[in-house]
Design a protein around this motif. Structure first.
Motif, PDB file in Angstrom:
ATOM      1  N   GLU A 160       0.855  -1.183   0.000  1.00 12.66           N
ATOM      2  CA  GLU A 160       0.000   0.000   0.000  1.00 12.66           C
ATOM      3  C   GLU A 160       0.892   1.234   0.000  1.00 12.66           C
ATOM      4  O   GLU A 160       1.906   1.275   0.689  1.00 12.66           O
ATOM      5  CB  GLU A 160      -0.895   0.011   1.229  1.00 12.66           C
ATOM      6  CG  GLU A 160      -1.906  -1.123   1.243  1.00 12.66           C
ATOM      7  CD  GLU A 160      -2.768  -1.069   2.486  1.00 12.66           C
ATOM      8  OE1 GLU A 160      -3.619  -0.166   2.574  1.00 12.66           O
ATOM      9  OE2 GLU A 160      -2.571  -1.921   3.360  1.00 12.66           O
ATOM     10  N   TYR A 161       0.489   2.234  -0.780  1.00 11.64           N
ATOM     11  CA  TYR A 161       1.253   3.474  -0.900  1.00 11.64           C
ATOM     12  C   TYR A 161       0.340   4.684  -0.784  1.00 11.64           C
ATOM     13  O   TYR A 161      -0.871   4.592  -1.020  1.00 11.64           O
ATOM     14  CB  TYR A 161       1.962   3.545  -2.266  1.00 11.64           C
ATOM     15  CG  TYR A 161       3.080   2.554  -2.407  1.00 11.64           C
ATOM     16  CD1 TYR A 161       4.370   2.900  -2.047  1.00 11.64           C
ATOM     17  CD2 TYR A 161       2.849   1.280  -2.898  1.00 11.64           C
ATOM     18  CE1 TYR A 161       5.412   1.988  -2.171  1.00 11.64           C
ATOM     19  CE2 TYR A 161       3.877   0.373  -3.023  1.00 11.64           C
ATOM     20  CZ  TYR A 161       5.154   0.728  -2.662  1.00 11.64           C
ATOM     21  OH  TYR A 161       6.176  -0.167  -2.779  1.00 11.64           O
ATOM     22  N   ARG A 162       0.929   5.824  -0.446  1.00 11.87           N
ATOM     23  CA  ARG A 162       0.228   7.108  -0.441  1.00 11.87           C
ATOM     24  C   ARG A 162       1.079   8.077  -1.263  1.00 11.87           C
ATOM     25  O   ARG A 162       2.291   8.154  -1.092  1.00 11.87           O
ATOM     26  CB  ARG A 162       0.064   7.669   0.960  1.00 11.87           C
ATOM     27  CG  ARG A 162      -0.616   9.063   0.944  1.00 11.87           C
ATOM     28  CD  ARG A 162      -0.715   9.719   2.309  1.00 11.87           C
ATOM     29  NE  ARG A 162      -1.383   8.864   3.269  1.00 11.87           N
ATOM     30  CZ  ARG A 162      -0.826   8.450   4.411  1.00 11.87           C
ATOM     31  NH1 ARG A 162       0.387   8.824   4.740  1.00 11.87           N
ATOM     32  NH2 ARG A 162      -1.483   7.681   5.237  1.00 11.87           N
ATOM     33  N   LEU A 196       3.036   2.554   2.963  1.00 15.56           N
ATOM     34  CA  LEU A 196       2.253   2.587   4.194  1.00 15.56           C
ATOM     35  C   LEU A 196       2.402   1.270   4.935  1.00 15.56           C
ATOM     36  O   LEU A 196       2.697   0.235   4.335  1.00 15.56           O
ATOM     37  CB  LEU A 196       0.772   2.818   3.877  1.00 15.56           C
ATOM     38  CG  LEU A 196       0.432   4.109   3.152  1.00 15.56           C
ATOM     39  CD1 LEU A 196      -1.060   4.137   2.819  1.00 15.56           C
ATOM     40  CD2 LEU A 196       0.809   5.304   3.983  1.00 15.56           C
ATOM     41  N   GLU A 242      -4.296   7.144  -1.927  1.00 18.04           N
ATOM     42  CA  GLU A 242      -3.782   5.881  -1.422  1.00 18.04           C
ATOM     43  C   GLU A 242      -4.137   4.785  -2.414  1.00 18.04           C
ATOM     44  O   GLU A 242      -5.244   4.745  -2.940  1.00 18.04           O
ATOM     45  CB  GLU A 242      -4.355   5.575  -0.041  1.00 18.04           C
ATOM     46  CG  GLU A 242      -3.856   6.532   1.012  1.00 18.04           C
ATOM     47  CD  GLU A 242      -4.310   6.178   2.415  1.00 18.04           C
ATOM     48  OE1 GLU A 242      -4.872   5.079   2.621  1.00 18.04           O
ATOM     49  OE2 GLU A 242      -4.098   7.010   3.307  1.00 18.04           O
TER      50      GLU A 242
END
Length: 78
Positions: free
Chosen positions: A5-7, A38, A14
């Protein structure tokens, strides 16, 4: 497979991305390369959620989760 997961630090979007090696994912919303990984939330067992056996953001089943869990590991429920 390595799903993370990334932001996006530029627009705040996200998203999840399948990443191999040191690849830096690009934001699918604004195409910026300024993203941060994340820490994923643990999955909780949710009976009757309509989302299969696991739903990351739904409330746990009554009693705080799966009665068959041993040591807090919901993977043991199956």
């Amino acid at each position: 497979m390595p799903m993370f997961e990334y932001r996006c630090t530029r627009c705040g979007h996200e998203f999840e991305e399948l990443v191999f090696g040191d690849k830096t994912p690009v934001c699918p919303a604004c195409h910026a390369e300024a993203t941060e990984k994340l820490i994923s939330k643990p999955c909780r067992h949710c009976e009757g959620s309509g989302m299969g056996d696991f739903a990351p953001s739904a409330a746990p089943a009554s009693g705080g989760g799966c009665a068959g869990c041993s040591g807090g590991n919901c993977a043991s429920c199956h």
